[in-house]
Design an enzyme around this catalytic site. Sequence first.
Site, PDB file in Angstrom:
ATOM      1  N   SER A 280      40.331  47.495  49.612  1.00  0.00           N
ATOM      2  CA  SER A 280      39.933  46.229  48.986  1.00  0.00           C
ATOM      3  C   SER A 280      38.500  45.879  49.316  1.00  0.00           C
ATOM      4  O   SER A 280      37.891  45.075  48.612  1.00  0.00           O
ATOM      5  CB  SER A 280      40.831  45.064  49.398  1.00  0.00           C
ATOM      6  OG  SER A 280      41.673  45.347  50.427  1.00  0.00           O
TER       7      SER A 280
ATOM      8  N   ASN B 189      38.498  39.860  44.046  1.00  0.00           N
ATOM      9  CA  ASN B 189      38.024  39.291  45.307  1.00  0.00           C
ATOM     10  C   ASN B 189      36.605  38.731  45.187  1.00  0.00           C
ATOM     11  O   ASN B 189      36.189  37.907  45.988  1.00  0.00           O
ATOM     12  CB  ASN B 189      38.090  40.336  46.430  1.00  0.00           C
ATOM     13  CG  ASN B 189      39.523  40.520  46.893  1.00  0.00           C
ATOM     14  OD1 ASN B 189      40.378  39.646  46.689  1.00  0.00           O
ATOM     15  ND2 ASN B 189      39.810  41.671  47.476  1.00  0.00           N
TER      16      ASN B 189
ATOM     17  N   GLU C 280      43.014  47.162  39.660  1.00  0.00           N
ATOM     18  CA  GLU C 280      41.601  47.424  39.349  1.00  0.00           C
ATOM     19  C   GLU C 280      41.345  48.926  39.441  1.00  0.00           C
ATOM     20  O   GLU C 280      41.656  49.543  40.465  1.00  0.00           O
ATOM     21  CB  GLU C 280      40.705  46.675  40.337  1.00  0.00           C
ATOM     22  CG  GLU C 280      40.830  45.164  40.202  1.00  0.00           C
ATOM     23  CD  GLU C 280      40.043  44.391  41.253  1.00  0.00           C
ATOM     24  OE1 GLU C 280      39.574  43.280  40.942  1.00  0.00           O
ATOM     25  OE2 GLU C 280      39.905  44.880  42.397  1.00  0.00           O
TER      26      GLU C 280
ATOM     27  N   HIS D 224      42.940  49.743  42.910  1.00  0.00           N
ATOM     28  CA  HIS D 224      43.180  48.613  43.815  1.00  0.00           C
ATOM     29  C   HIS D 224      44.302  47.710  43.324  1.00  0.00           C
ATOM     30  O   HIS D 224      44.137  46.962  42.358  1.00  0.00           O
ATOM     31  CB  HIS D 224      41.869  47.808  43.969  1.00  0.00           C
ATOM     32  CG  HIS D 224      41.979  46.671  44.926  1.00  0.00           C
ATOM     33  ND1 HIS D 224      41.390  45.453  44.703  1.00  0.00           N
ATOM     34  CD2 HIS D 224      42.618  46.569  46.114  1.00  0.00           C
ATOM     35  CE1 HIS D 224      41.667  44.655  45.717  1.00  0.00           C
ATOM     36  NE2 HIS D 224      42.405  45.300  46.587  1.00  0.00           N
TER      37      HIS D 224
HETATM   38  N1  LIG Z   1      47.916  44.004  52.340  1.00  0.00           N
HETATM   39  C1  LIG Z   1      47.256  43.598  51.262  1.00  0.00           C
HETATM   40  O1  LIG Z   1      47.407  42.443  50.803  1.00  0.00           O
HETATM   41  C2  LIG Z   1      46.332  44.532  50.551  1.00  0.00           C
HETATM   42  C3  LIG Z   1      45.980  44.284  49.221  1.00  0.00           C
HETATM   43  C4  LIG Z   1      45.165  45.184  48.550  1.00  0.00           C
HETATM   44  C5  LIG Z   1      44.671  46.299  49.205  1.00  0.00           C
HETATM   45  N2  LIG Z   1      45.005  46.499  50.526  1.00  0.00           N
HETATM   46  C6  LIG Z   1      44.484  47.727  51.166  1.00  0.00           C
HETATM   47  O2  LIG Z   1      45.534  48.684  51.250  1.00  0.00           O
HETATM   48  C7  LIG Z   1      45.394  49.483  52.434  1.00  0.00           C
HETATM   49  C8  LIG Z   1      46.671  49.405  53.255  1.00  0.00           C
HETATM   50  O3  LIG Z   1      46.980  48.074  53.529  1.00  0.00           O
HETATM   51  P1  LIG Z   1      48.435  47.635  54.017  1.00  0.00           P
HETATM   52  O4  LIG Z   1      48.430  46.137  54.037  1.00  0.00           O
HETATM   53  O5  LIG Z   1      49.479  48.353  53.287  1.00  0.00           O
HETATM   54  O6  LIG Z   1      48.393  48.155  55.543  1.00  0.00           O
HETATM   55  P2  LIG Z   1      49.630  48.390  56.512  1.00  0.00           P
HETATM   56  O7  LIG Z   1      49.081  48.218  57.884  1.00  0.00           O
HETATM   57  O8  LIG Z   1      50.818  47.605  56.100  1.00  0.00           O
HETATM   58  O9  LIG Z   1      49.998  49.937  56.305  1.00  0.00           O
HETATM   59  C9  LIG Z   1      49.111  50.993  56.609  1.00  0.00           C
HETATM   60  C10 LIG Z   1      49.923  52.248  56.872  1.00  0.00           C
HETATM   61  O10 LIG Z   1      49.020  53.341  56.970  1.00  0.00           O
HETATM   62  C11 LIG Z   1      49.419  54.165  58.060  1.00  0.00           C
HETATM   63  N3  LIG Z   1      48.239  54.885  58.505  1.00  0.00           N
HETATM   64  C12 LIG Z   1      47.184  54.413  59.214  1.00  0.00           C
HETATM   65  N4  LIG Z   1      46.280  55.400  59.402  1.00  0.00           N
HETATM   66  C13 LIG Z   1      46.777  56.517  58.793  1.00  0.00           C
HETATM   67  C14 LIG Z   1      46.303  57.830  58.615  1.00  0.00           C
HETATM   68  N5  LIG Z   1      45.129  58.211  59.122  1.00  0.00           N
HETATM   69  N6  LIG Z   1      47.062  58.704  57.923  1.00  0.00           N
HETATM   70  C15 LIG Z   1      48.253  58.336  57.412  1.00  0.00           C
HETATM   71  N7  LIG Z   1      48.761  57.089  57.548  1.00  0.00           N
HETATM   72  C16 LIG Z   1      48.025  56.191  58.227  1.00  0.00           C
HETATM   73  C17 LIG Z   1      50.000  53.212  59.071  1.00  0.00           C
HETATM   74  O11 LIG Z   1      50.885  53.877  59.953  1.00  0.00           O
HETATM   75  C18 LIG Z   1      50.727  52.197  58.169  1.00  0.00           C
HETATM   76  O12 LIG Z   1      52.058  52.593  57.928  1.00  0.00           O
HETATM   77  C19 LIG Z   1      44.126  48.977  53.102  1.00  0.00           C
HETATM   78  O13 LIG Z   1      43.042  49.751  52.663  1.00  0.00           O
HETATM   79  C20 LIG Z   1      44.005  47.551  52.590  1.00  0.00           C
HETATM   80  O14 LIG Z   1      42.678  47.086  52.622  1.00  0.00           O
HETATM   81  C21 LIG Z   1      45.825  45.676  51.201  1.00  0.00           C
END
Ligand SMILES: NC(=O)c1ccc[n+]([C@@H]2O[C@H](COP(=O)([O-])OP(=O)(O)OC[C@H]3O[C@@H](n4cnc5c(N)ncnc54)[C@H](O)[C@@H]3O)[C@@H](O)[C@H]2O)c1
Length: 515
Positions: free
Chosen positions: A129, A200, A162, A150
């Site tokens: 994001s 955003n 997106e 995204h």
């Molecule tokens: N949560 C939101 O509202 C949201 C919205 C849009 C985009 N995002 C983006 O999505 C991505 C994930 O966010 P999330 O909220 O799902 O995070 P999260 O913490 O819920 O999940 C992340 C997962 O990735 C795993 N992980 C971490 N490093 C790793 C690696 N090197 N290899 C494999 N797995 C790995 C972790 O174990 C975890 O299960 C981020 O880039 C975030 O910016 C999040």
Amino acid sequence: MACAIIVNMTHPFQTIGIVGTGAMGRGIAQICAQAGSLVLLHDSQPQACGQAIESLQAQWQKLAEKGRLTAEQVQTYVGRLRAAPTLADLSGCDLVIEAIVEKLDVKQSVFQQLETLLRPDAVLATNTSSLSVTAIASALKRPERFAGYHYFNPVPLMKVVEVIAGLRTDPVVCQQLDAHARATGHSPVHAQDTPGFIVNHAGRAYGTEALRIVSEGVSDFATVDRILRDQVGFKLGPFELLDLTALDVSHPVMESIYHQYYQEPRYRPSVITAQRLAAGVLGRKTGQGFYRYTDGKAEVPVEAQVPVFAVMPPVWVSSRAARRAELLQLLKDLGAKIETGASPSVQALCVVAPLGFDVTTVAVVERLDPARTIGIDLLFADASTRRRVLATNPATREDMREAAHALFASDGKPVSVIRDSGGFVTQRVVAHMVNIASDICQQQICTPQDLELAVTLGLGYPMGPLAMGDQLGPDNVLETLFNMQTVYGDPRYRPSPWLRRRGAIGLSLTHVEPR
Ligand SMILES: NC(=O)c1ccc[n+]([C@@H]2O[C@H](COP(=O)([O-])OP(=O)(O)OC[C@H]3O[C@@H](n4cnc5c(N)ncnc54)[C@H](O)[C@@H]3O)[C@@H](O)[C@H]2O)c1
């Protein structure tokens, strides 16, 4: 109602890998499996994939219990999920979507490994994001096969995604992701790789301007929330929204976009949220944010009572007043004794309806007695709003404030009385929002149509900011911004050329120049 399983692949992604099975990875896996792809799940935590599959199965089961899926569908969808213990297990994927920790070097390392494992024509996509898609791709040998994809949380319910082209992304990759998004039932919107992409970025106006209003002492946060809900129709006020998102998420986003745009004043964050974040007063999840929460319910401060006023003073309206006809009609409807002479009588209350200016400026320019001058916000037609907003100036007498409050509340419509502000609350927030949206179009980050779609689906606004600007009149929004800039001397409010030109010529804000 349950429906038959129809899989009609209009995209080339038969097998999709998901790296990172947290909140976002799970949601993306869910919609991909529902749309017919085989989905391979990988996570660095050994238990994570199994847990993700179990949780998705439970979710589909719940939908089946509600009659929204058949048992056969649940079985089919679950049958499309596989755990992939190593990255090498993703080698046969047509598309890999990454949703891991938001760190540039970690994402780059994962994609570098994937690039050596997958076919050269496979597509790699990131759900980042806040990181630059181009920067992630800079570590790759085939940046043309890489794009941003995204999604928003919760993925199955937030029906917009997106599609972000990095500087070297092949447009075919974006077309393929577009087709995939449509197959999952989401609306794809296309954005250039710029900080905050569309949603955003466009969302910066609402919270940051509301924070400025509170930091100027114009009003308290609960009043700002009421005003924006009742006058514009936002589902949540900006402070309710900040409490819901939590400041550990939203304050860093505000800072990141501001700094990535080299301290652009339009995105300037606030010390209010910085301090609250430092204090751990994050929002709903910590039980206290701008509101205090008991059993998940916000304690909302009560509104000031309407004063009882025995003898109403007459109301004077200048012959040069902005929104004069509407103001006179409203006063007539409320049964006010109206004066329209060259100057007010000694006992008259003077009511002005400025656009972008504060009440003080209008009182000085019109040579009114500031002690008897009050402003009302008539940007939105009175009949279309559920609340009236009045503003005093530093000299307004208490009896005049109370008389105005009583008069404008006399038909039962709620009234908020705030301190002086260039553009009250609604004018400031709406004009700023329309201006930022206009500048997104000016920068060609996306088309006006995609901007409107992204904002309504991704932020849940009652209408797109460009449509709102068109409804209010681009010339009115332009005038509001010019006057706000005069009051505050802040380049934050300088109108975007997109708005300035369309407002001046009388074109719709969605108008795109022919080539
Ligand atoms: N949560 C939101 O509202 C949201 C919205 C849009 C985009 N995002 C983006 O999505 C991505 C994930 O966010 P999330 O909220 O799902 O995070 P999260 O913490 O819920 O999940 C992340 C997962 O990735 C795993 N992980 C971490 N490093 C790793 C690696 N090197 N290899 C494999 N797995 C790995 C972790 O174990 C975890 O299960 C981020 O880039 C975030 O910016 C999040």
